[in-house]
Scaffold this motif. Structure first.
Motif, short mmCIF file in Angstrom:
data_model
loop_
_atom_site.label_atom_id
_atom_site.label_comp_id
_atom_site.label_asym_id
_atom_site.label_seq_id
_atom_site.Cartn_x
_atom_site.Cartn_y
_atom_site.Cartn_z
N ALA A 30 0.82 -1.21 0.00
CA ALA A 30 0.00 0.00 0.00
C ALA A 30 0.86 1.26 0.00
O ALA A 30 1.98 1.28 0.53
N THR A 31 0.30 2.31 -0.56
CA THR A 31 0.81 3.66 -0.35
C THR A 31 0.09 4.18 0.88
O THR A 31 -1.14 4.31 0.88
N VAL A 32 0.83 4.46 1.93
CA VAL A 32 0.22 4.78 3.22
C VAL A 32 0.50 6.22 3.61
O VAL A 32 1.66 6.67 3.57
N ILE A 33 -0.55 6.93 3.99
CA ILE A 33 -0.40 8.24 4.60
C ILE A 33 -0.71 8.07 6.08
O ILE A 33 -1.83 7.70 6.45
N SER A 34 0.30 8.28 6.90
CA SER A 34 0.15 8.15 8.34
C SER A 34 -0.04 9.53 8.94
O SER A 34 0.84 10.39 8.84
N ALA A 35 -1.21 9.75 9.54
CA ALA A 35 -1.53 11.07 10.08
C ALA A 35 -1.58 11.01 11.60
O ALA A 35 -2.23 10.13 12.17
N ASP A 36 -0.92 11.96 12.24
CA ASP A 36 -0.82 11.90 13.69
C ASP A 36 -0.58 13.31 14.23
O ASP A 36 -0.07 14.18 13.52
N ILE A 37 -0.94 13.51 15.48
CA ILE A 37 -0.69 14.79 16.14
C ILE A 37 0.80 14.98 16.37
O ILE A 37 1.28 16.10 16.52
N ILE A 38 1.55 13.86 16.41
CA ILE A 38 3.00 13.92 16.55
C ILE A 38 3.61 14.21 15.18
O ILE A 38 3.33 13.51 14.21
N GLU A 39 4.43 15.22 15.12
CA GLU A 39 5.03 15.61 13.84
C GLU A 39 6.22 14.73 13.48
O GLU A 39 6.89 14.17 14.34
N GLY A 40 6.49 14.62 12.18
CA GLY A 40 7.66 13.91 11.70
C GLY A 40 7.44 12.42 11.61
O GLY A 40 6.34 11.91 11.81
N ALA A 41 8.51 11.72 11.29
CA ALA A 41 8.48 10.27 11.13
C ALA A 41 9.22 9.61 12.29
O ALA A 41 10.22 10.15 12.77
N PRO A 42 8.76 8.45 12.75
CA PRO A 42 9.47 7.74 13.81
C PRO A 42 10.79 7.17 13.31
O PRO A 42 11.01 7.04 12.09
#
Length: 241
Positions: A30-42
Motif C-alpha cells: 500500500a501507499t500509506v499516509i500516516s496522520a498523527d498529532i506527533i510531527e515527523g516520522a518515527p
C-alpha cells in the motif's frame, strides 16, 4: 501483496496500533499516509509511508489532508481511524468536563470527521474500506473512565451505522475492539488497572500492537469483501465471558 495499488490513510499512525497497521499495509504494497498529532516520522519508519501532522478533532485539518491526498493519488481506498486518547481514572460524579471534551473530541468526533471526509470523497467513485479502532470498553463496562467508555461506545455504533448506510454503495465499515494492548497509552496507566484487566482476560496476558494490526489488515483487505458491520474483539477472550 494484499494492498498493492491501494492508498491507505491511517490516523494515530506514528506509533502503537495505528503505527503497526500502517507499517503492515506498507509492507504489503500500500501507499500509506500516516496522520498523527506527533510531527515527523518515527525512527523505525517503513518505506512506503508518508507522515503528515493531523489534529483529528479539526474539520478544517481533515479537509486539507483529504483534499491533498485526492490531488496526489486520486482516491483513498482504506481509512483506519486509530487515533485515540484516554483519561485518568475517575467516577461519574467526579468527571472533569475539560477531560471529557478532549477525549470525546479525539476519540468520537475525530472518527466521525474522518469517515465524513473520506466517504464524501469516495462515494460513487469506488470501493472504500473503513476500519475504526474502538475498544472492549465500547462494548462492555469497566469501572471509571466515563468519557473513554462513552467515546468508544460511540465509535462502535457509528461503525454499525456507516456499515448499514453504505453497504449497497461500495463502502464497508468494520471495527476492531482491542482489549489490553501493550502501547504507550497503556504503559502510562496505573499498574493496578493493567493487572485487574489481565486477571479478567482468559488468555491471562496483555496483547501486542501487531496482533491488533493483523486484524485491521484482514478487515481492510479484499479477503473481507463480504464483511461489513463486524465488531472484532482482539482481547484474549475478555468479552467472551
Amino acid at each position: 501483496m494484499r494492498f498493492k495499488g491501494k492508498v491507505a490513510l491511517v490516523t494515530g499512525g506514528y506509533r502503537g496500533m495505528g503505527g503497526a497497521a500502517a507499517k503492515g499495509m506498507a509492507r504489503e504494497g500500500a501507499t500509506v499516509i500516516s496522520a498523527d498529532i506527533i510531527e515527523g516520522a518515527p525512527a523505525d519508519a517503513e518505506k512506503g509511508i508518508t507522515y503528515r501532522k493531523l489534529d483529528v478533532s479539526s474539520p478544517a485539518a481533515w479537509q486539507i489532508l483529504v483534499d491533498a491526498i485526492a490531488a496526489e493519488h486520486g482516491c483513498i481506498d482504506i481509512l483506519v481511524n486509530a487515533a485515540g486518547v484516554t483519561e485518568e481514572r475517575s467516577e461519574v460524579h467526579g468527571t472533569d468536563l475539560a477531560a471529557w471534551e478532549k477525549v470525546v473530541a479525539v476519540n468520537q468526533t475525530g472518527v466521525m470527521l474522518g469517515m465524513r471526509a473520506v466517504c464524501a470523497l469516495m462515494l460513487g467513485r469506488g470501493p472504500l474500506s473503513i476500519i475504526n479502532v474502538s475498544s472492549i470498553w465500547g462494548l462492555v463496562a469497566g469501572s471509571g473512565q466515563l468519557s473513554y467508555h462513552a467515546s468508544k461506545g460511540a465509535v462502535t455504533l457509528m461503525t454499525l451505522n456507516a456499515a448499514v448506510t453504505y453497504a449497497a454503495r461500495g463502502i464497508r465499515a468494520n471495527a476492531v475492539l482491542p482489549g489490553l494492548i501493550d502501547t504507550e497509552m497503556v504503559r502510562d496507566q496505573d499498574p493496578a488497572m493493567r493487572a485487574e484487566t489481565i486477571s479478567n482476560t482468559p488468555m491471562n496476558r496483555i496483547g501486542t500492537a501487531d496482533e491488533v494490526a493483523k486484524a485491521i489488515l484482514f478487515l481492510a483487505s479484499d479477503e473481507a469483501s463480504y464483511i461489513t458491520g463486524a465488531l472484532l474483539p482482539v482481547d484474549g477472550g475478555f468479552t467472551a465471558r
